[in-house]
Write an enzyme that holds these catalytic residues in place. Structure first.
Site, PDB file in Angstrom:
ATOM      1  N   LYS A  73       2.307   7.376   4.103  1.00 55.07           N
ATOM      2  CA  LYS A  73       1.695   6.235   3.602  1.00 55.07           C
ATOM      3  C   LYS A  73       1.310   5.392   5.171  1.00 55.07           C
ATOM      4  O   LYS A  73       1.325   4.314   5.358  1.00 55.07           O
ATOM      5  CB  LYS A  73       3.034   5.097   3.375  1.00 55.07           C
ATOM      6  CG  LYS A  73       3.331   5.490   1.858  1.00 55.07           C
ATOM      7  CD  LYS A  73       4.316   4.462   1.348  1.00 55.07           C
ATOM      8  CE  LYS A  73       5.649   4.666   1.615  1.00 55.07           C
ATOM      9  NZ  LYS A  73       6.509   3.831   0.656  1.00 55.07           N
ATOM     10  N   PRO A 131       0.779  -1.147  -0.075  1.00 53.29           N
ATOM     11  CA  PRO A 131      -0.062  -0.075   0.142  1.00 53.29           C
ATOM     12  C   PRO A 131       0.678   1.268   0.049  1.00 53.29           C
ATOM     13  O   PRO A 131       1.846   1.383   0.717  1.00 53.29           O
ATOM     14  CB  PRO A 131      -0.806  -0.052   1.172  1.00 53.29           C
ATOM     15  CG  PRO A 131      -0.089  -1.179   2.057  1.00 53.29           C
ATOM     16  CD  PRO A 131       0.669  -1.957   1.216  1.00 53.29           C
ATOM     17  N   GLU A 132       0.603   2.099  -1.143  1.00 57.70           N
ATOM     18  CA  GLU A 132       1.309   3.438  -0.881  1.00 57.70           C
ATOM     19  C   GLU A 132       0.104   4.490  -1.021  1.00 57.70           C
ATOM     20  O   GLU A 132      -0.769   4.121  -0.476  1.00 57.70           O
ATOM     21  CB  GLU A 132       1.880   3.448  -2.351  1.00 57.70           C
ATOM     22  CG  GLU A 132       3.248   2.593  -2.417  1.00 57.70           C
ATOM     23  CD  GLU A 132       3.877   2.458  -3.651  1.00 57.70           C
ATOM     24  OE1 GLU A 132       4.086   3.480  -4.371  1.00 57.70           O
ATOM     25  OE2 GLU A 132       4.732   1.275  -3.938  1.00 57.70           O
ATOM     26  N   ARG A 166       6.033  -6.782  10.392  1.00 55.79           N
ATOM     27  CA  ARG A 166       6.568  -5.578  10.079  1.00 55.79           C
ATOM     28  C   ARG A 166       5.738  -4.337  10.267  1.00 55.79           C
ATOM     29  O   ARG A 166       6.213  -3.220  10.365  1.00 55.79           O
ATOM     30  CB  ARG A 166       7.163  -5.652   8.637  1.00 55.79           C
ATOM     31  CG  ARG A 166       8.482  -6.362   8.268  1.00 55.79           C
ATOM     32  CD  ARG A 166       8.691  -6.010   6.876  1.00 55.79           C
ATOM     33  NE  ARG A 166      10.117  -6.973   6.668  1.00 55.79           N
ATOM     34  CZ  ARG A 166      10.290  -7.324   5.325  1.00 55.79           C
ATOM     35  NH1 ARG A 166       9.519  -7.111   4.438  1.00 55.79           N
ATOM     36  NH2 ARG A 166      11.224  -7.977   5.230  1.00 55.79           N
ATOM     37  N   ARG A 175      12.960  -6.969  -5.066  1.00 55.27           N
ATOM     38  CA  ARG A 175      12.198  -5.883  -5.694  1.00 55.27           C
ATOM     39  C   ARG A 175      12.407  -5.811  -7.305  1.00 55.27           C
ATOM     40  O   ARG A 175      13.253  -6.615  -7.866  1.00 55.27           O
ATOM     41  CB  ARG A 175      12.654  -4.641  -5.102  1.00 55.27           C
ATOM     42  CG  ARG A 175      13.149  -4.671  -3.846  1.00 55.27           C
ATOM     43  CD  ARG A 175      13.766  -3.395  -3.266  1.00 55.27           C
ATOM     44  NE  ARG A 175      15.050  -3.325  -2.826  1.00 55.27           N
ATOM     45  CZ  ARG A 175      16.086  -2.845  -3.345  1.00 55.27           C
ATOM     46  NH1 ARG A 175      15.844  -2.285  -4.471  1.00 55.27           N
ATOM     47  NH2 ARG A 175      17.291  -2.960  -2.835  1.00 55.27           N
ATOM     48  N   ARG A 182      18.946  17.193  -5.774  1.00 58.21           N
ATOM     49  CA  ARG A 182      19.840  16.551  -5.239  1.00 58.21           C
ATOM     50  C   ARG A 182      20.741  15.529  -5.594  1.00 58.21           C
ATOM     51  O   ARG A 182      20.339  14.936  -6.476  1.00 58.21           O
ATOM     52  CB  ARG A 182      19.261  16.690  -3.669  1.00 58.21           C
ATOM     53  CG  ARG A 182      18.596  15.688  -3.662  1.00 58.21           C
ATOM     54  CD  ARG A 182      17.769  15.662  -2.112  1.00 58.21           C
ATOM     55  NE  ARG A 182      16.922  16.824  -2.090  1.00 58.21           N
ATOM     56  CZ  ARG A 182      17.110  17.477  -0.712  1.00 58.21           C
ATOM     57  NH1 ARG A 182      18.055  17.206   0.086  1.00 58.21           N
ATOM     58  NH2 ARG A 182      16.170  18.653  -0.686  1.00 58.21           N
TER      59      ARG A 182
END
Ligand SMILES: [Zn+2]
Length: 286
Positions: A57, A2-3, A119, A261, A158
């Site tokens: 989030k 979930p974002e 987590r 990932r 940056r």
């Protein structure tokens, strides 16, 4: 995972279901889920739920306890957590339960987590202290509504490349590994473009691409009913679509694999036709 858009719809649906209900009892069967020891969860017995919101989030659930100042439960779902309201109470054998909030209506608000790893986490804080909490105080501007290009310049010009800068919650809040691929594809920018090399035009493109988050929230508003499903219908066009044709130009979507990932992109439109080295393959070749 979930974002921002997924957490936003979760907070909206939870709010509609639980605001104004009263807590009968509360427990945290997931032993390691609570990152704060005081105040204890028991102080929420008899508390009224006054608000449900989202910060980056994270979900916030505001309580008005019987005594003392307002409290907020700050919840981070991490990769596999879900916050849902159920009409019936959970069996104590439900091993996915991390936090159970029994409500006076008979319903139950549950933080559940799938998979073997624990987590997801939560902190119970005085509402007045929420803004000063380290996870909140350190956040950059929310990715939705999209910050203007000048604010994006401050956040992103940056050291580092776009794929990691856009996911850095301290620079811009709410984007993770799924939506970063979508936003970069939408903006036609390489995941490895350097933040310091961003032109004004690139920043305008990122600003416009952040509209994808808005579109996702709108889609969820139409598709998701009162109960947020375990598996959300996330409208991804590029992320985890490696090998499929790019929806815009038809080029095969490429991917860079990491341990757990993946980064997906259109080589034609984002990396000047170049297929980037796959880290997984280069490791095998060493
Ligand atoms: Zn393409």
């Amino acid at each position: 995972m979930p974002e921002l858009p997924e957490v936003e719809i979760t907070a909206r649906r939870l709010g509609a279901a639980v605001v104004d209900l009263t807590v009968e009892s509360m427990s945290a069967p997931g032993m390691v889920v609570m990152k704060t020891l005081s105040p204890r969860l028991e102080v929420l017995c008899g508390a009224r739920i006054v608000a449900v919101g989202r910060i980056a989030k994270m979900v916030t659930i505001g309580f008005e306890p019987l005594e003392g100042p307002g409290l907020t439960l700050l919840v981070h779902l991490m990769s596999a957590g879900r916050l849902q309201v159920f009409e019936k109470r959970a069996s104590l054998r439900d091993r996915a339960s991390r936090i159970l909030v029994r409500l006076d209506s008979g319903a139950e608000l549950r933080l559940r987590e799938f998979g073997t790893k624990q987590r997801a986490w939560a902190k119970l804080l005085p509402t007045a202290d929420l803004g000063a909490e380290e996870m909140v105080a350190s956040l950059g501007p929310e990715a939705w509504p999209a910050p203007d290009p000048e604010a994006l310049a401050t956040a992103l010009r940056r050291r580092g490349h776009l794929h990691s800068l856009l996911r850095n919650q301290r620079l811009i809040a709410g984007i993770g590994r799924s939506w970063v691929d979508e936003i970069l594809w939408e903006a036609r920018l390489s995941p490895f473009k350097k933040g310091l090399d961003l032109s004004d035009g690139d920043l305008v493109a990122i600003h416009a691409a952040l509209q994808r988050l808005d579109a996702a929230i709108e889609l969820y508003e139409q598709r998701i009913g009162a109960l947020v499903p375990d598996k959300m219908p996330i409208p991804l066009q590029v992320h985890r679509r490696q090998g499929e044709p790019c929806p815009r130009c038809g080029t095969t979507i490429a991917a860079i694999h990491y341990a757990e990932r993946i980064t997906c992109y259109c080589p034609e439109e984002q990396t000047a036709g170049k297929v980037l080295a796959d880290r997984r393959l280069s490791r095998l070749l060493k």
